[in-house]
Design a protein around this motif. Structure first.
Motif, PDB file in Angstrom:
ATOM      1  N   GLU A 176      79.414  49.774   1.413  1.00  0.00           N
ATOM      2  CA  GLU A 176      79.776  49.585   0.015  1.00  0.00           C
ATOM      3  C   GLU A 176      78.994  50.575  -0.825  1.00  0.00           C
ATOM      4  O   GLU A 176      77.774  50.644  -0.737  1.00  0.00           O
ATOM      5  CB  GLU A 176      79.457  48.164  -0.441  1.00  0.00           C
ATOM      6  CG  GLU A 176      79.761  47.913  -1.923  1.00  0.00           C
ATOM      7  CD  GLU A 176      79.265  46.563  -2.399  1.00  0.00           C
ATOM      8  OE1 GLU A 176      80.042  45.603  -2.362  1.00  0.00           O
ATOM      9  OE2 GLU A 176      78.074  46.489  -2.799  1.00  0.00           O
ATOM     10  N   SER A 178      77.944  52.132  -4.620  1.00  0.00           N
ATOM     11  CA  SER A 178      77.825  51.814  -6.041  1.00  0.00           C
ATOM     12  C   SER A 178      77.069  52.938  -6.727  1.00  0.00           C
ATOM     13  O   SER A 178      76.327  53.692  -6.104  1.00  0.00           O
ATOM     14  CB  SER A 178      77.106  50.476  -6.249  1.00  0.00           C
ATOM     15  OG  SER A 178      75.805  50.517  -5.694  1.00  0.00           O
ATOM     16  N   GLN A 184      81.971  49.263 -10.958  1.00  0.00           N
ATOM     17  CA  GLN A 184      82.926  49.405  -9.850  1.00  0.00           C
ATOM     18  C   GLN A 184      82.208  49.636  -8.515  1.00  0.00           C
ATOM     19  O   GLN A 184      81.157  50.276  -8.455  1.00  0.00           O
ATOM     20  CB  GLN A 184      83.883  50.571 -10.121  1.00  0.00           C
ATOM     21  CG  GLN A 184      84.982  50.719  -9.069  1.00  0.00           C
ATOM     22  CD  GLN A 184      85.973  51.814  -9.429  1.00  0.00           C
ATOM     23  OE1 GLN A 184      85.954  52.355 -10.541  1.00  0.00           O
ATOM     24  NE2 GLN A 184      86.856  52.142  -8.501  1.00  0.00           N
ATOM     25  N   LYS A 185      82.791  49.082  -7.444  1.00  0.00           N
ATOM     26  CA  LYS A 185      82.283  49.269  -6.092  1.00  0.00           C
ATOM     27  C   LYS A 185      83.356  49.964  -5.258  1.00  0.00           C
ATOM     28  O   LYS A 185      84.548  49.803  -5.495  1.00  0.00           O
ATOM     29  CB  LYS A 185      81.923  47.932  -5.437  1.00  0.00           C
ATOM     30  CG  LYS A 185      81.027  47.031  -6.273  1.00  0.00           C
ATOM     31  CD  LYS A 185      79.629  47.584  -6.410  1.00  0.00           C
ATOM     32  CE  LYS A 185      78.736  46.595  -7.189  1.00  0.00           C
ATOM     33  NZ  LYS A 185      77.368  47.118  -7.383  1.00  0.00           N
ATOM     34  N   TRP A 186      82.917  50.724  -4.268  1.00  0.00           N
ATOM     35  CA  TRP A 186      83.841  51.409  -3.377  1.00  0.00           C
ATOM     36  C   TRP A 186      83.510  51.023  -1.934  1.00  0.00           C
ATOM     37  O   TRP A 186      82.372  51.202  -1.486  1.00  0.00           O
ATOM     38  CB  TRP A 186      83.738  52.927  -3.536  1.00  0.00           C
ATOM     39  CG  TRP A 186      84.181  53.438  -4.865  1.00  0.00           C
ATOM     40  CD1 TRP A 186      85.406  53.927  -5.210  1.00  0.00           C
ATOM     41  CD2 TRP A 186      83.388  53.548  -6.063  1.00  0.00           C
ATOM     42  NE1 TRP A 186      85.443  54.313  -6.522  1.00  0.00           N
ATOM     43  CE2 TRP A 186      84.211  54.092  -7.081  1.00  0.00           C
ATOM     44  CE3 TRP A 186      82.058  53.216  -6.372  1.00  0.00           C
ATOM     45  CZ2 TRP A 186      83.755  54.326  -8.366  1.00  0.00           C
ATOM     46  CZ3 TRP A 186      81.606  53.443  -7.660  1.00  0.00           C
ATOM     47  CH2 TRP A 186      82.448  53.997  -8.640  1.00  0.00           C
ATOM     48  N   LEU A 188      84.071  51.846   1.895  1.00  0.00           N
ATOM     49  CA  LEU A 188      84.539  52.926   2.765  1.00  0.00           C
ATOM     50  C   LEU A 188      84.859  52.394   4.151  1.00  0.00           C
ATOM     51  O   LEU A 188      84.220  51.463   4.646  1.00  0.00           O
ATOM     52  CB  LEU A 188      83.483  54.029   2.883  1.00  0.00           C
ATOM     53  CG  LEU A 188      83.002  54.712   1.602  1.00  0.00           C
ATOM     54  CD1 LEU A 188      82.078  55.881   1.962  1.00  0.00           C
ATOM     55  CD2 LEU A 188      84.158  55.199   0.753  1.00  0.00           C
ATOM     56  N   GLU A 192      86.240  58.093   6.009  1.00  0.00           N
ATOM     57  CA  GLU A 192      86.290  58.330   4.562  1.00  0.00           C
ATOM     58  C   GLU A 192      84.955  58.886   4.064  1.00  0.00           C
ATOM     59  O   GLU A 192      83.893  58.529   4.564  1.00  0.00           O
ATOM     60  CB  GLU A 192      86.624  57.049   3.799  1.00  0.00           C
ATOM     61  CG  GLU A 192      88.079  56.623   3.929  1.00  0.00           C
ATOM     62  CD  GLU A 192      88.430  55.470   3.019  1.00  0.00           C
ATOM     63  OE1 GLU A 192      89.618  55.337   2.662  1.00  0.00           O
ATOM     64  OE2 GLU A 192      87.532  54.682   2.669  1.00  0.00           O
ATOM     65  N   PHE A 194      82.679  59.619   0.516  1.00  0.00           N
ATOM     66  CA  PHE A 194      82.427  59.320  -0.894  1.00  0.00           C
ATOM     67  C   PHE A 194      81.648  60.478  -1.500  1.00  0.00           C
ATOM     68  O   PHE A 194      80.602  60.874  -0.977  1.00  0.00           O
ATOM     69  CB  PHE A 194      81.626  58.023  -0.986  1.00  0.00           C
ATOM     70  CG  PHE A 194      81.126  57.668  -2.368  1.00  0.00           C
ATOM     71  CD1 PHE A 194      81.826  56.790  -3.167  1.00  0.00           C
ATOM     72  CD2 PHE A 194      79.934  58.193  -2.849  1.00  0.00           C
ATOM     73  CE1 PHE A 194      81.357  56.430  -4.423  1.00  0.00           C
ATOM     74  CE2 PHE A 194      79.448  57.856  -4.101  1.00  0.00           C
ATOM     75  CZ  PHE A 194      80.174  56.974  -4.900  1.00  0.00           C
ATOM     76  N   TYR A 196      80.029  61.921  -5.190  1.00  0.00           N
ATOM     77  CA  TYR A 196      79.679  61.645  -6.585  1.00  0.00           C
ATOM     78  C   TYR A 196      79.096  62.916  -7.187  1.00  0.00           C
ATOM     79  O   TYR A 196      78.068  63.421  -6.747  1.00  0.00           O
ATOM     80  CB  TYR A 196      78.659  60.514  -6.668  1.00  0.00           C
ATOM     81  CG  TYR A 196      78.153  60.227  -8.059  1.00  0.00           C
ATOM     82  CD1 TYR A 196      78.975  59.652  -9.022  1.00  0.00           C
ATOM     83  CD2 TYR A 196      76.832  60.534  -8.416  1.00  0.00           C
ATOM     84  CE1 TYR A 196      78.505  59.374 -10.299  1.00  0.00           C
ATOM     85  CE2 TYR A 196      76.361  60.267  -9.692  1.00  0.00           C
ATOM     86  CZ  TYR A 196      77.202  59.689 -10.635  1.00  0.00           C
ATOM     87  OH  TYR A 196      76.731  59.433 -11.902  1.00  0.00           O
ATOM     88  N   VAL A 201      83.563  60.069  -9.335  1.00  0.00           N
ATOM     89  CA  VAL A 201      83.607  59.632  -7.944  1.00  0.00           C
ATOM     90  C   VAL A 201      84.933  60.037  -7.302  1.00  0.00           C
ATOM     91  O   VAL A 201      85.996  59.904  -7.909  1.00  0.00           O
ATOM     92  CB  VAL A 201      83.436  58.098  -7.835  1.00  0.00           C
ATOM     93  CG1 VAL A 201      83.721  57.618  -6.413  1.00  0.00           C
ATOM     94  CG2 VAL A 201      82.028  57.694  -8.256  1.00  0.00           C
ATOM     95  N   VAL A 203      86.908  59.633  -3.385  1.00  0.00           N
ATOM     96  CA  VAL A 203      86.924  59.155  -2.007  1.00  0.00           C
ATOM     97  C   VAL A 203      88.037  59.883  -1.273  1.00  0.00           C
ATOM     98  O   VAL A 203      89.200  59.838  -1.685  1.00  0.00           O
ATOM     99  CB  VAL A 203      87.145  57.630  -1.938  1.00  0.00           C
ATOM    100  CG1 VAL A 203      87.235  57.176  -0.481  1.00  0.00           C
ATOM    101  CG2 VAL A 203      86.009  56.889  -2.640  1.00  0.00           C
TER     102      VAL A 203
END
Length: 280
Positions: A176, A178, A184-186, A188, A192, A194, A196, A201, A203
């Protein structure tokens, strides 16, 4: 309102304010304030004195709050009591107190607390590949610039050499993501990435496998040399042998060696000093 009532009211306010310290400390601080604001000598207080006393009380609350916030901040700094830096030109392998494995890239560093086994928080500057030991009771968190990666047990690569960009590539498991000051949380999944950068952000997908489609063993040997630093030696009759294999780009070398050994029914010997793997 007489002196006693004023004093009682101020004491009640003092006790009701939620300050993060013990009742004993709170009582001690009240007695110190009381001795100055309400001396035993009986005198007549004017209205302005009550206001001044209340102002002093309010200031005391603010001061105590600042003091404890400062103390908490200092405690957070003290948590990072273990600092490991890689000042070499090769990847450095580190095993954390919870048995998690970190492959720390050159010009990179990590910091973590003495009680890491129960407080699995780690800060990184640079690049590192993590293979996290599973522990559902103690989530594993990696802090890099303004991002936080939270995992239970997984394998992922974190890059954050500068404040401008952080990337997290997930190879196994789930994480997860942040970002500071964002709700918001992403989540993966393997494959994938991520990214930033500049408060934005993204993905995206990335290729986490390397495929060898009917390639000579010598091609695989060259890949191992380039990515793991080990030389692989085969009997001459195997030089023209071909292999079809898919491996995780961050797979443990021991697993690859064991797989080759089983596929060709070969024994092997690893020389750590010379960084050689000899099959026979």
């Amino acid at each position: 309102m007489n002196d006693k009532k004023v004093e009682d009211e101020l004491k009640k306010i003092w006790d009701d304010v939620p300050i993060s310290h013990s009742d004993e400390e709170k009582e001690t601080s009240w007695e110190a304030f009381q001795s100055k604001a309400f001396p035993s000598k009986k005198t007549r207080f004017k209205a302005w004195y009550y206001a001044a006393a209340a102002a002093v009380l309010l200031f005391a609350f603010i001061g105590v709050g600042l003091f404890f916030n400062k103390e908490q901040h200092q405690q957070e700094i003290k948590l990072t009591s273990n600092v490991i830096e890689n000042k070499t030109s090769i990847v450095k392998t580190i095993f954390l107190p919870d048995s998690s494995k970190v492959e720390l890239s050159p010009d990179s560093r990590i910091e973590y607390a003495d009680n890491f086994e129960t407080n699995r928080k780690i800060e990184i500057k640079g690049e590192a590949y993590f293979q996290v030991t599973k522990d559902k009771k103690h989530p594993f968190q990696v802090f890099c610039n303004e991002t936080t990666t939270t995992v239970l047990g997984t394998s992922f690569l974190v890059k954050g050499y500068t404040q401008k960009e952080v990337s997290v590539a997930l190879f196994e498991g789930s994480v997860e993501m942040s970002v500071k000051d964002q709700t918001q949380k992403w989540i993966l999944v393997p494959g994938e990435k991520f990214t930033y950068t500049n408060n934005t952000v993204e993905v995206s997908e990335f290729e986490r496998f390397t495929d060898f489609e009917n390639e000579k063993l010598t091609v695989l040997a060259a890949y191992i040399k380039a990515n793991y630093g080990y030389t692989m030696k085969f009997p001459k009759e195997y030089y023209d042998q071909h292999i079809t294999l898919r491996i995780n780009k961050k797979e443990d070398l021991e697993i690859i060696i064991q797989l080759i050994s089983e596929m060709y029914n070969l024994n092997f010997e690893i020389n750590e000093k010379l960084k050689e793997v000899t099959f026979q």
